[in-house]
Design an enzyme around this catalytic site. Structure first.
Site, PDB file in Angstrom:
ATOM      1  CB  CYS A  43      54.108  33.603  19.955  1.00  0.00           C
ATOM      2  SG  CYS A  43      53.314  34.845  18.953  1.00  0.00           S
ATOM      3  CB  CYS A  48      49.843  34.747  19.422  1.00  0.00           C
ATOM      4  SG  CYS A  48      50.856  34.712  20.889  1.00  0.00           S
ATOM      5  CE  LYS A  51      44.607  33.728  19.661  1.00  0.00           C
ATOM      6  NZ  LYS A  51      45.224  33.820  20.985  1.00  0.00           N
ATOM      7  CE1 TYR A 178      44.839  36.327  29.826  1.00  0.00           C
ATOM      8  CE2 TYR A 178      44.707  37.015  27.537  1.00  0.00           C
ATOM      9  CZ  TYR A 178      44.961  37.312  28.864  1.00  0.00           C
ATOM     10  OH  TYR A 178      45.327  38.570  29.211  1.00  0.00           O
ATOM     11  CD  GLU A 182      42.508  33.669  23.011  1.00  0.00           C
ATOM     12  OE1 GLU A 182      43.361  32.782  22.803  1.00  0.00           O
ATOM     13  OE2 GLU A 182      42.785  34.890  23.039  1.00  0.00           O
ATOM     14  CG  HIS A 435      28.759  59.377  14.111  1.00  0.00           C
ATOM     15  ND1 HIS A 435      28.262  58.657  15.168  1.00  0.00           N
ATOM     16  CD2 HIS A 435      27.734  59.566  13.256  1.00  0.00           C
ATOM     17  CE1 HIS A 435      26.959  58.441  14.973  1.00  0.00           C
ATOM     18  NE2 HIS A 435      26.633  58.970  13.816  1.00  0.00           N
ATOM     19  CD  GLU A 440      30.356  57.654  17.528  1.00  0.00           C
ATOM     20  OE1 GLU A 440      30.376  58.889  17.525  1.00  0.00           O
ATOM     21  OE2 GLU A 440      29.655  56.969  16.738  1.00  0.00           O
TER      22      GLU A 440
HETATM   23  P1  NDP Z   1      45.085  30.679  32.407  1.00  0.00           P
HETATM   24  O1  NDP Z   1      45.906  30.754  33.617  1.00  0.00           O
HETATM   25  O2  NDP Z   1      44.625  31.934  31.751  1.00  0.00           O
HETATM   26  O3  NDP Z   1      43.807  29.790  32.666  1.00  0.00           O
HETATM   27  C1  NDP Z   1      43.904  28.520  33.242  1.00  0.00           C
HETATM   28  C2  NDP Z   1      42.516  28.080  33.602  1.00  0.00           C
HETATM   29  O4  NDP Z   1      42.536  26.754  34.079  1.00  0.00           O
HETATM   30  C3  NDP Z   1      41.898  28.950  34.684  1.00  0.00           C
HETATM   31  O5  NDP Z   1      40.579  29.208  34.328  1.00  0.00           O
HETATM   32  C4  NDP Z   1      42.015  28.082  35.915  1.00  0.00           C
HETATM   33  O6  NDP Z   1      41.016  28.314  36.862  1.00  0.00           O
HETATM   34  C5  NDP Z   1      41.852  26.705  35.331  1.00  0.00           C
HETATM   35  N1  NDP Z   1      42.467  25.677  36.156  1.00  0.00           N
HETATM   36  C6  NDP Z   1      43.721  25.684  36.677  1.00  0.00           C
HETATM   37  N2  NDP Z   1      43.937  24.576  37.394  1.00  0.00           N
HETATM   38  C7  NDP Z   1      42.809  23.857  37.329  1.00  0.00           C
HETATM   39  C8  NDP Z   1      42.419  22.621  37.887  1.00  0.00           C
HETATM   40  N3  NDP Z   1      43.250  21.895  38.647  1.00  0.00           N
HETATM   41  N4  NDP Z   1      41.175  22.168  37.638  1.00  0.00           N
HETATM   42  C9  NDP Z   1      40.330  22.903  36.876  1.00  0.00           C
HETATM   43  N5  NDP Z   1      40.642  24.075  36.323  1.00  0.00           N
HETATM   44  C10 NDP Z   1      41.872  24.543  36.543  1.00  0.00           C
HETATM   45  O7  NDP Z   1      45.941  29.789  31.402  1.00  0.00           O
HETATM   46  P2  NDP Z   1      45.779  29.467  29.880  1.00  0.00           P
HETATM   47  O8  NDP Z   1      46.284  28.083  29.746  1.00  0.00           O
HETATM   48  O9  NDP Z   1      44.435  29.790  29.375  1.00  0.00           O
HETATM   49  O10 NDP Z   1      46.799  30.481  29.230  1.00  0.00           O
HETATM   50  C11 NDP Z   1      48.134  30.609  29.738  1.00  0.00           C
HETATM   51  C12 NDP Z   1      48.613  32.024  29.583  1.00  0.00           C
HETATM   52  O11 NDP Z   1      48.930  32.248  28.219  1.00  0.00           O
HETATM   53  C13 NDP Z   1      47.580  33.084  29.927  1.00  0.00           C
HETATM   54  O12 NDP Z   1      47.571  33.392  31.282  1.00  0.00           O
HETATM   55  C14 NDP Z   1      48.018  34.249  29.087  1.00  0.00           C
HETATM   56  O13 NDP Z   1      48.971  35.002  29.801  1.00  0.00           O
HETATM   57  C15 NDP Z   1      48.659  33.587  27.884  1.00  0.00           C
HETATM   58  N6  NDP Z   1      47.741  33.632  26.726  1.00  0.00           N
HETATM   59  C16 NDP Z   1      47.477  34.836  26.161  1.00  0.00           C
HETATM   60  C17 NDP Z   1      46.608  34.922  25.090  1.00  0.00           C
HETATM   61  C18 NDP Z   1      46.318  36.271  24.484  1.00  0.00           C
HETATM   62  O14 NDP Z   1      47.064  37.215  24.731  1.00  0.00           O
HETATM   63  N7  NDP Z   1      45.251  36.394  23.713  1.00  0.00           N
HETATM   64  C19 NDP Z   1      45.966  33.747  24.532  1.00  0.00           C
HETATM   65  C20 NDP Z   1      46.294  32.537  25.216  1.00  0.00           C
HETATM   66  C21 NDP Z   1      47.151  32.494  26.266  1.00  0.00           C
HETATM   67  P3  NDP Z   1      41.038  29.602  37.841  1.00  0.00           P
HETATM   68  O15 NDP Z   1      40.659  30.754  36.999  1.00  0.00           O
HETATM   69  O16 NDP Z   1      40.045  29.260  38.868  1.00  0.00           O
HETATM   70  O17 NDP Z   1      42.428  29.695  38.373  1.00  0.00           O
END
Ligand code: NDP
Length: 449
Positions: A43, A48, A51, A178, A182, A435, A440
């Protein structure tokens, strides 16, 4: 009774580990922490916090452009210097590292700045010596994971993005979760030609379908989205990357970032010396008390793969420390945990999506609104906002609040309290709005979709 060197030995000084250490120490426990990388974990160092700082930088793009309609001149000529942003971010992160370390020092927690490996149910090896503890807590978090395909080594992860020396002119982001959403938003606003490749037809699997549809349309105004597609190969030609797509297309770029998920960091931790069960992806299996199948060993945070969110890791770490050293017996509810995605515009959501509510057996009414913010009547910015309430027909309880708008997280945090108190749609309706605000809208929606 057996004597131990420590009451609690925590492996990992990230959000969950530091919180557990501090709370345990405040209840009189003798605590040690081992951290081999950086204080504050993902984080603070590569997640977090940096970012969000990058996201603030990206927002100035719109602020400058929007100001012209309000009478300002010259702002659109502003130029951006990436090394300044990275340097200033590094200074802030270093300050936060120091704060995290001093939290441990001030609570008389013994710190080992090296890797610890579990050698038995009550022992770890750290700095070449065996140290014993009544309880061990694993809070080692996760690490970016990249699928293997020809040339996948050319792809960087979010970890490296924070240290880039130069802003690329063209980037390809792989993934639709995510981190992908982002960072694609950030790069696009910083002026980078941005391509996002995602294997589904709408971004952000797991979010409400209408939110997904809306944000996919909004983001397509800033970047090229390659939906229902994947990267099959990356080749390097001089300094240029040639990114081949499953659909047959090719993108030429300076950088490829894979944001394809994260995996628990459980390898080489000595877990094979104890009876700790792992999931198929290497996550640590725990019961409702965060206890592993080895009774003296606990685990919290991203490594248990429940909800990979900093505030959740903090809550889990705190709960275990209070249970072990203050006799508390609280359970953590994973319902109504609000979350935000810092894309442009931000998304924030609490409770159930329409689809989750229906799968859980609710009959729901949905209230949906799409509008242009007052600010944009003068700015000319085409950005739109979206809000949605999911309401249980039978009880009138609001099951889900979904907002796609600037600073959506600031708005939804308060509504998370309302949902935790069981607020009904009638409670929303009798609440007088502020407002003129975007928020709102959430208390003035009268027409069912
Ligand atoms: P996510 O699990 O959110 O996203 C991973 C992405 O990669 C998905 O879109 C997934 O597709 C895709 N993917 C997975 N495997 C493959 C593959 N073999 N080929 C192509 N695409 C693939 O993980 P992130 O890395 O974005 O983030 C990890 C975690 O960190 C999040 O789940 C969240 O909990 C946390 N996080 C929170 C944030 C916040 O609170 N603002 C910010 C950043 C991270 P599919 O959707 O089809 O599975």
């Amino acid at each position: 009774m057996q004597d131990f060197d420590f009451d609690l030995f925590v492996i990992g000084a990230g959000s969950g580990g530091v919180r557990a250490s501090r709370i345990a120490a405040s209840h009189g426990a003798k605590v040690a922490v081992a951290e081999e990388r950086y204080f504050g974990g993902t984080c603070v160092n590569v997640g977090c916090v940096p970012k969000k700082l990058f996201s603030y930088a990206a927002h100035f793009h719109d602020d400058f452009a929007d100001s012209a309609g309000f009478g300002w001149t010259g702002a659109t000529k502003a130029t951006f210097d990436w090394p300044t942003l990275v340097r200033n971010k590094d200074i802030e992160i270093k300050r936060l590292n120091g704060i995290y370390k001093s939290i441990l020092d001030n609570n008389a927690v013994t710190i080992y700045e090296s890797r610890a490996r579990i050698s038995g149910p009550n022992s770890v090896v750290v700095d070449g010596q065996t140290v014993t503890a009544k309880y061990i807590m694993v809070a080692v978090g996760g690490w970016p994971w990249v699928p293997e395909f020809p040339g996948s080594d050319y792809a960087v992860s979010s970890n490296e993005i924070f240290e880039l020396e130069q802003l690329p002119e063209r980037i390809v982001v792989l993934g639709g979760g995510y981190i992908a959403v982002e960072f694609a938003s950030i790069f696009a606003r910083l002026g980078v030609e941005t391509h996002l490749v995602y294997r589904r037809d709408q971004l952000l699997k797991g979010f409400d379908d209408e939110v997904r549809e809306f944000i996919t349309a909004e983001m397509s105004r800033d970047m090229t989205l390659h939906m229902s597609d994947d990267i099959t190969q990356i080749d390097k030609n001089n300094n240029e990357l040639q990114v081949k797509l499953q659909s047959g297309g090719e993108i030429r770029a300076d950088l490829v970032m894979a944001a394809t998920g994260r995996r628990p960091l459980t390898s080489d931790l000595g877990l094979d010396n104890v009876n700790v069960q792992l999931s198929s992806t290497g996550g640590i299996e725990v019961n409702d008390d965060y206890q592993t199948s080895e009774p003296s060993i606990y685990a919290v945070g991203d490594v248990i793969e429940r909800m990979e969110l900093t505030p959740v890791a903090l809550a889990e770490g705190q709960l275990v420390a209070r249970k072990l050293f203050a006799g508390a017996n609280q359970a953590l509810s994973y319902d109504n945990i609000a979350t935000a995605v810092f894309c442009h515009p931000n998304i924030s959501t609490v409770g159930l999506s329409e689809q989750q509510a229906e799968s859980a057996g609710y009959q729901v009414d949905c209230y949906v609104s799409q509008f242009r913010q007052l600010k944009h009547t003068l700015s000319g910015n085409a950005e739109k906002s979206f809000i949605k309430l999911v309401v249980d027909q039978e009880s009138d309880r609001v099951l889900g609040v979904h907002v796609v708008a600037p600073d959506a997280g600031e708005v939804v945090q308060g509504f998370a309290v309302a949902l935790n108190c069981g607020a009904t749609k009638a409670d929303f309706d009798r609440t007088i709005g502020i407002h003129p605000t975007m928020a709102e809208e959430l208390v003035t929606m009268r027409t069912k979709r």
